[in-house]
Design a protein around this motif. Structure first.
Motif, short mmCIF file in Angstrom:
data_model
loop_
_atom_site.label_atom_id
_atom_site.label_comp_id
_atom_site.label_asym_id
_atom_site.label_seq_id
_atom_site.Cartn_x
_atom_site.Cartn_y
_atom_site.Cartn_z
N ARG A 1 9.01 13.14 14.19
CA ARG A 1 9.94 13.81 14.97
C ARG A 1 11.04 14.56 13.79
N MET A 2 11.47 13.62 12.84
CA MET A 2 12.47 13.90 12.00
C MET A 2 12.11 14.99 11.02
N ILE A 3 10.67 15.14 10.68
CA ILE A 3 10.27 16.18 9.80
C ILE A 3 10.46 17.54 10.26
N LEU A 4 10.54 17.50 11.42
CA LEU A 4 10.56 18.85 12.26
C LEU A 4 11.82 19.40 12.13
N PHE A 5 12.78 18.87 11.69
CA PHE A 5 14.37 19.30 11.38
C PHE A 5 14.95 18.99 10.04
N VAL B 1 4.42 18.46 1.76
CA VAL B 1 5.00 17.88 2.82
C VAL B 1 3.82 16.66 3.45
N LYS B 2 2.54 17.42 3.41
CA LYS B 2 1.49 16.77 3.92
C LYS B 2 1.03 15.80 3.06
N SER B 3 1.15 16.08 1.81
CA SER B 3 0.98 15.24 0.59
C SER B 3 1.66 14.14 0.76
N ILE B 4 3.00 14.33 0.72
CA ILE B 4 3.82 13.07 0.71
C ILE B 4 3.84 12.21 1.96
N PHE B 5 3.31 12.69 3.06
CA PHE B 5 3.27 11.76 4.35
C PHE B 5 1.84 11.22 4.17
N LEU C 1 0.11 21.71 13.14
CA LEU C 1 0.43 22.71 14.16
C LEU C 1 1.64 22.73 14.82
N LYS C 2 2.37 21.47 15.31
CA LYS C 2 3.64 21.33 15.74
C LYS C 2 4.60 21.80 14.67
N PHE C 3 4.50 21.34 13.68
CA PHE C 3 5.09 21.44 12.35
C PHE C 3 5.43 23.22 11.96
N ILE C 4 4.47 23.98 12.28
CA ILE C 4 4.59 25.47 12.13
C ILE C 4 5.10 25.92 13.29
#
Length: 353
Positions: free
Chosen positions: A122-126, A278-282, A290-293
């Motif tokens: 949830r946090m990465i979304l904002f 971001v994907k690499s870090i996670f 998809l949700k991130f986009i």
């Protein structure tokens, strides 16, 4: 059904192999283009990325690994974002530190067992924002010769991110997603300085290497796009660069006298290069791209609305920037229209599953 699915996977693998083979052949045939892309990527990494991000990344990770007491922020973060107090540093630095700082700190918090996997997602979304240094200096001062414009763009981005965070927090309360306080008790409190420093240097170095590698490879891709598409419309080429890599997109946009709204979209999107970072870090941490986009697009819409309002508040006149009439929808040209759009976005956020 199983055979059909298996065939789709085989075709997918063949397609990926074909793309990789084509790219390898192009590099062999045109080594100078690849060389220029690598040099440009390394130049951006050495002159911009590492000096501006690496020390800040170590310092922020150092704070996280120290496990300081954030009880003073507990009521604020719980009421506004429905998150534990330990998330305060990631929220603040995620908004002002520049991407992908937010992702790095969120992963550190998760590794320390200070937040849950759902809270991290949830946090990465904002907690994803362009830093004020880049927005004010590069976009505002260097391109438009006006820090006022840089401030307007940065504020619009930050306000959009905060609204998304607040709505997601209230939505999690509505669906009774409680903060898991027990997680915090599992983490060791107040670890010694040497451990925190070594751990922050170790994790930050790994992340920094990945970031620089991605910047280099995306600059190689951009070099080939420039070489193979010299006759294509400049605005189309600029848009492709903006989708792929934010810095290159900003630099190319500055050559075409594009308006403020274009830079706001580029910064709100962040570029596929940063998305991959971001994907690499996670890593293995749960992450719906998809949700991130979707939330990047929501951020772009909200920040555009706020930018239109801030242009009026700051009294930025037409001579200061290059906004074309066709990009300015009538609905967002006044307070009432902007309010309707904001509430429409909020309703969409609340209705997401």
């Amino acid at each position: 059904m199983i055979k059909k699915t298996h065939a789709i996977y085989i075709l997918k693998d063949i397609f990926i192999f074909f793309i990789i083979l084509t790219f390898a052949l192009v590099i062999i045939i045109l080594p100078q283009i690849s060389y220029n892309g690598v040099i440009n990527g390394l130049k951006i990494s050495v002159e911009t990325l590492i000096p501006s991000l690496f020390p800040f990344m170590i310092l922020s990770s150092f704070i996280v690994y120290l496990n300081l007491n954030y009880k003073i922020f507990e009521k604020i973060t719980k009421f506004i974002f429905n998150l534990p107090s330990s998330s305060t540093i990631a929220i603040i630095l995620g908004l002002i530190g520049g991407y992908p700082m937010g992702a790095k700190l969120i992963k550190d918090l998760f590794n320390q067992k200070l937040i849950t996997e759902k809270q991290a997602e949830r946090m990465i979304l904002f907690c994803f924002n362009s830093g004020p240094a880049f927005t004010l200096n590069i976009v505002g001062y260097n391109i438009f010769k006006s820090r006022k414009i840089g401030i307007a763009i940065f504020l619009s981005q930050t306000l959009a991110s905060l609204i998304i965070g607040i709505v997601l927090g209230w939505r999690s309360k509505l669906y009774k997603t409680k903060i898991e306080e027990k997680i915090q008790s599992k983490s060791e409190k107040n670890k010694n300085l040497s451990y925190a420093l070594i751990k922050s240097c170790e994790t930050s170095s790994i992340v920094m290497i990945n970031l620089c590698a991605l910047v280099v490879i995306f600059n190689v891709i951009n070099s080939f796009i420039k070489y193979f598409t010299p006759c294509i419309n400049k605005n189309l080429t600029t848009s492709i660069f903006s989708i792929l890599e934010v810095t290159q997109g900003i630099l190319e946009s500055s050559k075409n006298n594009l308006g403020i709204e274009h830079y706001s979209i580029i910064l709100g999107w962040g570029g596929l290069c940063v998305h991959m970072q971001v994907k690499s870090i996670f890593g293995k941490l749960k992450f719906s791209y998809l949700k991130f986009i979707i939330f990047r697009l929501i951020n772009i819409a909200l920040s555009f609305i706020f930018l239109c309002l801030l242009i009026k508040i700051f009294k930025i006149n037409d001579k200061t920037y290059f906004v074309k009439e066709i990009f300015m929808p009538k609905l967002s040209s006044n307070i009432c229209g902007s309010t309707v759009l904001i509430f429409s976005c909020l309703y969409f956020l609340m209705s997401l599953n």
